[in-house]
Design a protein around this motif. Structure first.
Motif, PDB file in Angstrom:
ATOM      1  N   LEU A   6       0.851  -1.182   0.000  1.00 57.38           N
ATOM      2  CA  LEU A   6       0.000   0.000   0.000  1.00 57.38           C
ATOM      3  C   LEU A   6       0.890   1.237   0.000  1.00 57.38           C
ATOM      4  O   LEU A   6       1.247   1.754   1.043  1.00 57.38           O
ATOM      5  N   PRO A   7       1.302   1.724  -1.189  1.00 56.02           N
ATOM      6  CA  PRO A   7       2.184   2.891  -1.252  1.00 56.02           C
ATOM      7  C   PRO A   7       1.501   4.148  -0.717  1.00 56.02           C
ATOM      8  O   PRO A   7       0.343   4.403  -1.035  1.00 56.02           O
ATOM      9  N   VAL A   8       2.213   4.923   0.079  1.00 58.80           N
ATOM     10  CA  VAL A   8       1.687   6.163   0.652  1.00 58.80           C
ATOM     11  C   VAL A   8       2.685   7.272   0.362  1.00 58.80           C
ATOM     12  O   VAL A   8       3.867   7.130   0.651  1.00 58.80           O
ATOM     13  N   ASP A   9       2.195   8.359  -0.254  1.00 54.81           N
ATOM     14  CA  ASP A   9       3.080   9.482  -0.559  1.00 54.81           C
ATOM     15  C   ASP A   9       2.647  10.769   0.127  1.00 54.81           C
ATOM     16  O   ASP A   9       3.109  11.834  -0.196  1.00 54.81           O
ATOM     17  N   GLY A  10       1.735  10.665   1.081  1.00 54.87           N
ATOM     18  CA  GLY A  10       1.282  11.850   1.802  1.00 54.87           C
ATOM     19  C   GLY A  10       0.096  12.540   1.161  1.00 54.87           C
ATOM     20  O   GLY A  10      -0.445  13.481   1.733  1.00 54.87           O
ATOM     21  N   SER A  11      -0.350  12.089  -0.009  1.00 52.27           N
ATOM     22  CA  SER A  11      -1.478  12.717  -0.685  1.00 52.27           C
ATOM     23  C   SER A  11      -2.799  12.159  -0.160  1.00 52.27           C
ATOM     24  O   SER A  11      -2.859  11.065   0.407  1.00 52.27           O
ATOM     25  N   GLU A  12      -3.864  12.920  -0.353  1.00 58.59           N
ATOM     26  CA  GLU A  12      -5.186  12.455   0.067  1.00 58.59           C
ATOM     27  C   GLU A  12      -5.569  11.193  -0.689  1.00 58.59           C
ATOM     28  O   GLU A  12      -6.214  10.300  -0.137  1.00 58.59           O
ATOM     29  N   ALA A  13      -5.153  11.070  -1.946  1.00 64.44           N
ATOM     30  CA  ALA A  13      -5.451   9.855  -2.716  1.00 64.44           C
ATOM     31  C   ALA A  13      -4.822   8.637  -2.058  1.00 64.44           C
ATOM     32  O   ALA A  13      -5.448   7.567  -1.978  1.00 64.44           O
ATOM     33  N   SER A  14      -3.606   8.773  -1.565  1.00 62.66           N
ATOM     34  CA  SER A  14      -2.976   7.624  -0.904  1.00 62.66           C
ATOM     35  C   SER A  14      -3.655   7.319   0.421  1.00 62.66           C
ATOM     36  O   SER A  14      -3.791   6.157   0.797  1.00 62.66           O
ATOM     37  N   PHE A  15      -4.139   8.348   1.136  1.00 59.98           N
ATOM     38  CA  PHE A  15      -4.872   8.091   2.374  1.00 59.98           C
ATOM     39  C   PHE A  15      -6.211   7.409   2.073  1.00 59.98           C
ATOM     40  O   PHE A  15      -6.675   6.576   2.846  1.00 59.98           O
ATOM     41  N   ASN A  16      -6.819   7.763   0.933  1.00 54.93           N
ATOM     42  CA  ASN A  16      -8.049   7.070   0.523  1.00 54.93           C
ATOM     43  C   ASN A  16      -7.772   5.593   0.291  1.00 54.93           C
ATOM     44  O   ASN A  16      -8.590   4.732   0.622  1.00 54.93           O
ATOM     45  N   ALA A  17      -6.606   5.291  -0.277  1.00 56.81           N
ATOM     46  CA  ALA A  17      -6.240   3.892  -0.489  1.00 56.81           C
ATOM     47  C   ALA A  17      -6.060   3.184   0.859  1.00 56.81           C
ATOM     48  O   ALA A  17      -6.472   2.030   1.020  1.00 56.81           O
ATOM     49  N   VAL A  18      -5.472   3.870   1.851  1.00 51.54           N
ATOM     50  CA  VAL A  18      -5.319   3.289   3.187  1.00 51.54           C
ATOM     51  C   VAL A  18      -6.696   3.005   3.780  1.00 51.54           C
ATOM     52  O   VAL A  18      -6.955   1.912   4.306  1.00 51.54           O
ATOM     53  N   ARG A  19      -7.598   3.981   3.687  1.00 50.57           N
ATOM     54  CA  ARG A  19      -8.961   3.780   4.209  1.00 50.57           C
ATOM     55  C   ARG A  19      -9.645   2.609   3.514  1.00 50.57           C
ATOM     56  O   ARG A  19     -10.326   1.806   4.154  1.00 50.57           O
ATOM     57  N   HIS A  20      -9.465   2.511   2.202  1.00 47.24           N
ATOM     58  CA  HIS A  20     -10.059   1.416   1.439  1.00 47.24           C
ATOM     59  C   HIS A  20      -9.505   0.069   1.907  1.00 47.24           C
ATOM     60  O   HIS A  20     -10.258  -0.889   2.095  1.00 47.24           O
ATOM     61  N   ALA A  21      -8.199  -0.004   2.118  1.00 44.62           N
ATOM     62  CA  ALA A  21      -7.587  -1.247   2.595  1.00 44.62           C
ATOM     63  C   ALA A  21      -8.119  -1.628   3.973  1.00 44.62           C
ATOM     64  O   ALA A  21      -8.405  -2.801   4.237  1.00 44.62           O
ATOM     65  N   ILE A  22      -8.287  -0.634   4.837  1.00 44.38           N
ATOM     66  CA  ILE A  22      -8.834  -0.902   6.170  1.00 44.38           C
ATOM     67  C   ILE A  22     -10.263  -1.408   6.061  1.00 44.38           C
ATOM     68  O   ILE A  22     -10.646  -2.383   6.721  1.00 44.38           O
ATOM     69  N   ASP A  23     -11.067  -0.773   5.197  1.00 46.55           N
ATOM     70  CA  ASP A  23     -12.446  -1.228   4.989  1.00 46.55           C
ATOM     71  C   ASP A  23     -12.481  -2.660   4.469  1.00 46.55           C
ATOM     72  O   ASP A  23     -13.285  -3.475   4.931  1.00 46.55           O
ATOM     73  N   LEU A  24     -11.617  -2.970   3.494  1.00 43.26           N
ATOM     74  CA  LEU A  24     -11.557  -4.336   2.972  1.00 43.26           C
ATOM     75  C   LEU A  24     -11.168  -5.321   4.066  1.00 43.26           C
ATOM     76  O   LEU A  24     -11.736  -6.409   4.161  1.00 43.26           O
ATOM     77  N   HIS A  25     -10.208  -4.933   4.883  1.00 42.84           N
ATOM     78  CA  HIS A  25      -9.780  -5.798   5.980  1.00 42.84           C
ATOM     79  C   HIS A  25     -10.959  -6.104   6.903  1.00 42.84           C
ATOM     80  O   HIS A  25     -11.181  -7.248   7.286  1.00 42.84           O
TER      81      HIS A  25
END
Length: 127
Positions: A6-25
């Motif tokens: 789950l690459p994170v670069d500090g952008s809101e798009a990357s935080f959305n990906a983190v939230r999505h991964a948490i939701d999937l989990h």
């Protein structure tokens, strides 16, 4: 347990990906204790908010900071760590951020040997 890069670069798009991964989990593995691996491609400062999201969700994570060309670096990390999927934001803070799909996202999507989920920018982020 499935490993996901789950690459994170500090952008809101990357935080959305983190939230999505948490939701999937939560949806797919509600009894699992650990989301095995989360890595980032930039410094600890850019990862701070993503780490806070995982901590608030009560999920363990590991941090890895890579350097070099982003797409090949991310793919190398995913392969080396045995990741079975990649979830990432559609656009980050790269020089080509005006593209419809970020250049890094597109390169990872086109060359990854594992499934890639691209999470597009939300109108208003989930809390």
């Amino acid at each position: 347990m499935m490993k996901i890069l789950l690459p994170v670069d500090g952008s809101e798009a990357s935080f959305n990906a983190v939230r999505h991964a948490i939701d999937l989990h939560r949806e797919l593995a509600p009894d699992a204790d650990v989301l095995d691996r989360v890595t980032g491609a930039v410094g600890a400062r850019a990862l701070k908010n993503a780490e806070a999201l995982f901590e608030a969700a009560g999920l363990a994570f590991e941090r890895e900071i890579g350097s070099g060309e982003p797409a090949p670096t991310l793919l190398e990390i995913a392969q080396r760590c045995g990741c079975e999927a990649i979830i990432m934001g559609a656009r980050g803070r790269g020089a080509l951020s005006s593209a419809l799909l970020g250049s890094v996202s597109m390169a990872v999507l086109q060359t990854s040997p594992v499934p890639v989920t691209i999470v597009k920018q939300l109108a208003s982020p989930k809390k």
